[in-house]
Design a protein around this motif. Structure first.
Motif, PDB file in Angstrom:
ATOM      1  N   PRO A 100      -9.260 -27.346   2.125  1.00 12.17           N
ATOM      2  CA  PRO A 100      -8.304 -26.239   1.995  1.00 12.17           C
ATOM      3  C   PRO A 100      -6.890 -26.624   2.436  1.00 12.17           C
ATOM      4  O   PRO A 100      -5.906 -26.195   1.818  1.00 12.17           O
ATOM      5  N   ASP A 101      -6.775 -27.428   3.508  1.00  8.58           N
ATOM      6  CA  ASP A 101      -5.456 -27.858   3.975  1.00  8.58           C
ATOM      7  C   ASP A 101      -4.750 -28.703   2.911  1.00  8.58           C
ATOM      8  O   ASP A 101      -3.545 -28.553   2.673  1.00  8.58           O
ATOM      9  N   LEU A 102      -5.499 -29.606   2.295  1.00 11.96           N
ATOM     10  CA  LEU A 102      -4.911 -30.486   1.280  1.00 11.96           C
ATOM     11  C   LEU A 102      -4.514 -29.691   0.045  1.00 11.96           C
ATOM     12  O   LEU A 102      -3.438 -29.916  -0.534  1.00 11.96           O
ATOM     13  N   LEU A 103      -5.365 -28.753  -0.359  1.00  9.80           N
ATOM     14  CA  LEU A 103      -5.032 -27.925  -1.515  1.00  9.80           C
ATOM     15  C   LEU A 103      -3.835 -27.035  -1.224  1.00  9.80           C
ATOM     16  O   LEU A 103      -3.031 -26.743  -2.121  1.00  9.80           O
ATOM     17  N   ALA A 104      -3.693 -26.602   0.027  1.00  9.45           N
ATOM     18  CA  ALA A 104      -2.525 -25.797   0.399  1.00  9.45           C
ATOM     19  C   ALA A 104      -1.234 -26.567   0.159  1.00  9.45           C
ATOM     20  O   ALA A 104      -0.227 -25.991  -0.282  1.00  9.45           O
ATOM     21  N   CYS A 105      -1.250 -27.876   0.426  1.00  6.17           N
ATOM     22  CA  CYS A 105      -0.056 -28.699   0.201  1.00  6.17           C
ATOM     23  C   CYS A 105       0.291 -28.792  -1.281  1.00  6.17           C
ATOM     24  O   CYS A 105       1.459 -28.985  -1.640  1.00  6.17           O
ATOM     25  N   LEU A 106      -0.710 -28.675  -2.130  1.00  2.00           N
ATOM     26  CA  LEU A 106      -0.466 -28.743  -3.571  1.00  2.00           C
ATOM     27  C   LEU A 106      -0.078 -27.386  -4.149  1.00  2.00           C
ATOM     28  O   LEU A 106       0.781 -27.313  -5.043  1.00  2.00           O
ATOM     29  N   ILE A 107      -0.678 -26.310  -3.651  1.00  2.00           N
ATOM     30  CA  ILE A 107      -0.530 -24.997  -4.287  1.00  2.00           C
ATOM     31  C   ILE A 107       0.568 -24.141  -3.651  1.00  2.00           C
ATOM     32  O   ILE A 107       1.363 -23.513  -4.368  1.00  2.00           O
ATOM     33  N   LEU A 108       0.662 -24.098  -2.327  1.00  3.50           N
ATOM     34  CA  LEU A 108       1.614 -23.200  -1.682  1.00  3.50           C
ATOM     35  C   LEU A 108       3.081 -23.512  -2.013  1.00  3.50           C
ATOM     36  O   LEU A 108       3.880 -22.567  -2.144  1.00  3.50           O
ATOM     37  N   PRO A 109       3.477 -24.788  -2.166  1.00  3.58           N
ATOM     38  CA  PRO A 109       4.874 -25.023  -2.559  1.00  3.58           C
ATOM     39  C   PRO A 109       5.223 -24.360  -3.896  1.00  3.58           C
ATOM     40  O   PRO A 109       6.354 -23.918  -4.104  1.00  3.58           O
ATOM     41  N   TRP A 110       4.257 -24.297  -4.804  1.00  3.36           N
ATOM     42  CA  TRP A 110       4.463 -23.667  -6.105  1.00  3.36           C
ATOM     43  C   TRP A 110       4.542 -22.142  -5.966  1.00  3.36           C
ATOM     44  O   TRP A 110       5.493 -21.514  -6.458  1.00  3.36           O
ATOM     45  N   THR A 111       3.581 -21.527  -5.277  1.00  2.00           N
ATOM     46  CA  THR A 111       3.601 -20.069  -5.148  1.00  2.00           C
ATOM     47  C   THR A 111       4.758 -19.609  -4.253  1.00  2.00           C
ATOM     48  O   THR A 111       5.358 -18.562  -4.511  1.00  2.00           O
ATOM     49  N   ASP A 112       5.081 -20.391  -3.220  1.00  2.00           N
ATOM     50  CA  ASP A 112       6.222 -20.038  -2.376  1.00  2.00           C
ATOM     51  C   ASP A 112       7.532 -20.137  -3.166  1.00  2.00           C
ATOM     52  O   ASP A 112       8.447 -19.330  -2.970  1.00  2.00           O
ATOM     53  N   HIS A 113       7.605 -21.126  -4.043  1.00  2.00           N
ATOM     54  CA  HIS A 113       8.800 -21.226  -4.887  1.00  2.00           C
ATOM     55  C   HIS A 113       8.903 -20.028  -5.822  1.00  2.00           C
ATOM     56  O   HIS A 113       9.982 -19.448  -5.983  1.00  2.00           O
ATOM     57  N   LEU A 114       7.794 -19.630  -6.424  1.00  2.00           N
ATOM     58  CA  LEU A 114       7.809 -18.459  -7.300  1.00  2.00           C
ATOM     59  C   LEU A 114       8.247 -17.221  -6.528  1.00  2.00           C
ATOM     60  O   LEU A 114       8.962 -16.370  -7.058  1.00  2.00           O
ATOM     61  N   ALA A 115       7.849 -17.124  -5.274  1.00  2.00           N
ATOM     62  CA  ALA A 115       8.248 -15.989  -4.437  1.00  2.00           C
ATOM     63  C   ALA A 115       9.746 -15.981  -4.175  1.00  2.00           C
ATOM     64  O   ALA A 115      10.341 -14.917  -3.953  1.00  2.00           O
ATOM     65  N   SER A 116      10.373 -17.148  -4.198  1.00  2.92           N
ATOM     66  CA  SER A 116      11.798 -17.248  -3.878  1.00  2.92           C
ATOM     67  C   SER A 116      12.711 -16.913  -5.058  1.00  2.92           C
ATOM     68  O   SER A 116      13.919 -16.751  -4.876  1.00  2.92           O
ATOM     69  N   LEU A 117      12.155 -16.795  -6.251  1.00  9.18           N
ATOM     70  CA  LEU A 117      12.977 -16.576  -7.440  1.00  9.18           C
ATOM     71  C   LEU A 117      13.389 -15.110  -7.545  1.00  9.18           C
ATOM     72  O   LEU A 117      12.653 -14.211  -7.172  1.00  9.18           O
ATOM     73  N   PRO A 118      14.584 -14.869  -8.097  1.00  7.81           N
ATOM     74  CA  PRO A 118      14.999 -13.479  -8.310  1.00  7.81           C
ATOM     75  C   PRO A 118      14.132 -12.813  -9.372  1.00  7.81           C
ATOM     76  O   PRO A 118      13.589 -13.479 -10.254  1.00  7.81           O
ATOM     77  N   LEU A 119      13.994 -11.496  -9.259  1.00  8.87           N
ATOM     78  CA  LEU A 119      13.184 -10.736 -10.217  1.00  8.87           C
ATOM     79  C   LEU A 119      14.051 -10.184 -11.347  1.00  8.87           C
ATOM     80  O   LEU A 119      15.182  -9.756 -11.096  1.00  8.87           O
ATOM     81  N   PRO A 120      13.551 -10.192 -12.576  1.00 11.74           N
ATOM     82  CA  PRO A 120      12.255 -10.748 -12.972  1.00 11.74           C
ATOM     83  C   PRO A 120      12.320 -12.265 -13.054  1.00 11.74           C
ATOM     84  O   PRO A 120      13.353 -12.835 -13.415  1.00 11.74           O
ATOM     85  N   SER A 121      11.227 -12.918 -12.710  1.00 18.67           N
ATOM     86  CA  SER A 121      11.146 -14.374 -12.847  1.00 18.67           C
ATOM     87  C   SER A 121      10.291 -14.704 -14.064  1.00 18.67           C
ATOM     88  O   SER A 121       9.431 -13.929 -14.465  1.00 18.67           O
ATOM     89  N   TRP A 122      10.540 -15.877 -14.612  1.00 16.69           N
ATOM     90  CA  TRP A 122       9.858 -16.289 -15.846  1.00 16.69           C
ATOM     91  C   TRP A 122       9.205 -17.652 -15.702  1.00 16.69           C
ATOM     92  O   TRP A 122       8.627 -18.173 -16.645  1.00 16.69           O
ATOM     93  N   ARG A 123       9.288 -18.235 -14.517  1.00 14.20           N
ATOM     94  CA  ARG A 123       8.925 -19.636 -14.329  1.00 14.20           C
ATOM     95  C   ARG A 123       7.461 -19.929 -14.673  1.00 14.20           C
ATOM     96  O   ARG A 123       7.158 -20.861 -15.416  1.00 14.20           O
ATOM     97  N   ALA A 124       6.547 -19.156 -14.116  1.00 11.66           N
ATOM     98  CA  ALA A 124       5.121 -19.433 -14.347  1.00 11.66           C
ATOM     99  C   ALA A 124       4.772 -19.265 -15.817  1.00 11.66           C
ATOM    100  O   ALA A 124       4.013 -20.064 -16.380  1.00 11.66           O
ATOM    101  N   ARG A 125       5.335 -18.232 -16.445  1.00 10.42           N
ATOM    102  CA  ARG A 125       5.032 -18.012 -17.859  1.00 10.42           C
ATOM    103  C   ARG A 125       5.645 -19.081 -18.745  1.00 10.42           C
ATOM    104  O   ARG A 125       5.064 -19.464 -19.760  1.00 10.42           O
ATOM    105  N   PHE A 126       6.811 -19.598 -18.357  1.00  2.00           N
ATOM    106  CA  PHE A 126       7.406 -20.696 -19.115  1.00  2.00           C
ATOM    107  C   PHE A 126       6.532 -21.943 -19.050  1.00  2.00           C
ATOM    108  O   PHE A 126       6.243 -22.575 -20.079  1.00  2.00           O
ATOM    109  N   VAL A 127       6.094 -22.324 -17.858  1.00  2.02           N
ATOM    110  CA  VAL A 127       5.259 -23.525 -17.728  1.00  2.02           C
ATOM    111  C   VAL A 127       3.940 -23.332 -18.467  1.00  2.02           C
ATOM    112  O   VAL A 127       3.423 -24.260 -19.103  1.00  2.02           O
ATOM    113  N   GLN A 128       3.388 -22.125 -18.411  1.00  4.44           N
ATOM    114  CA  GLN A 128       2.158 -21.862 -19.149  1.00  4.44           C
ATOM    115  C   GLN A 128       2.377 -22.029 -20.660  1.00  4.44           C
ATOM    116  O   GLN A 128       1.524 -22.587 -21.361  1.00  4.44           O
ATOM    117  N   GLN A 129       3.500 -21.556 -21.158  1.00  3.54           N
ATOM    118  CA  GLN A 129       3.801 -21.727 -22.583  1.00  3.54           C
ATOM    119  C   GLN A 129       3.944 -23.211 -22.922  1.00  3.54           C
ATOM    120  O   GLN A 129       3.454 -23.661 -23.976  1.00  3.54           O
TER     121      GLN A 129
END
Length: 220
Positions: free
Chosen positions: A85-114
């Motif tokens: 879990p600690d190792l996965l946190a290093c991979l996942i939390l920087p991404w979700t924390d970054h998404l949290a820092s974006l102004p609303l509405p954000s499009w980042r996750a949907r862009f990467v998914q596309q």
């Protein structure tokens, strides 16, 4: 490039990310991006980026410094006996924390998914996601923590993991925009850590190759 030019580039990037996220990569023309950015110059994408591929590369890497900084800080704080879990946190939390820092509405996750949904974009995604020696080291340590799971199984599960993480984040991003959810990206991050840990370490009931090579998660 002057301050005006940098601002024009950022406006184009914001417009492109939104349109790509909403309609898909192949459905949006450079002219439409320019119009959405509010410029009368329909050649603005070519002028500022040289072409569509460079625009997409710039979009993919525009926030990479932020996620890298966050990942480095978490990595430095890892205990010597860090578990899965600690190792996965290093991979996942920087991404979700970054998404949290974006102004609303954000499009980042949907862009990467596309981007991930278009086969011709996989090479570009892979080049952008070959993030750093730090990411490579984290992936190696995750695999070492799962020493009882065959590499071929881990590769297959990593492919599912990438789809799952992006799908959950893209869906949550849209639900936040629609007012269905109050933003809680920290909660999403830990939900994904637990889910990924469970999937990666699950028993293997029927051994067999799923993928022959590693699959990137594409957390940019």
């Amino acid at each position: 490039m002057g301050q005006h030019g940098e601002k024009a580039r950022e406006i184009l990037l914001d417009a492109a990310e939104e349109l790509f996220a909403r309609y898909g990569i192949d459905a949006v023309s450079n002219r439409r991006i320019a119009e959405h950015a509010g410029t009368a110059n329909h050649s603005a994408v070519a002028y500022h980026f040289g072409g569509r591929d460079e625009l997409l590369r710039t979009l993919l890497t525009r926030h990479l410094a932020d996620t890298t900084r966050r990942r480095s800080a978490l990595f430095e704080a890892l205990p010597a006996d860090a578990g899965l879990p600690d190792l996965l946190a290093c991979l996942i939390l920087p991404w979700t924390d970054h998404l949290a820092s974006l102004p609303l509405p954000s499009w980042r996750a949907r862009f990467v998914q596309q981007m991930r949904s278009v086969p011709s974009m996989h090479s570009m995604l892979g080049q952008a996601a070959v993030a750093s020696p730090l990411t490579d080291e984290l992936v190696k340590r995750v695999h070492a923590a799962l020493g009882g799971v065959a590499p071929s199984v881990l590769y297959g599960r990593s492919s599912i993991l990438g789809t799952m993480v992006l799908g959950v984040c893209a869906d949550y991003e849209e639900r936040v925009q629609d007012g269905v959810e109050e933003p809680n990206w920290t909660g999403v991050g830990y939900f994904l850590i637990d889910s990924c840990a469970g999937m990666l370490s699950a028993p293997v009931t029927h051994p067999g190759d799923f993928l022959a090579a590693p699959s990137s998660v594409y957390l940019l």
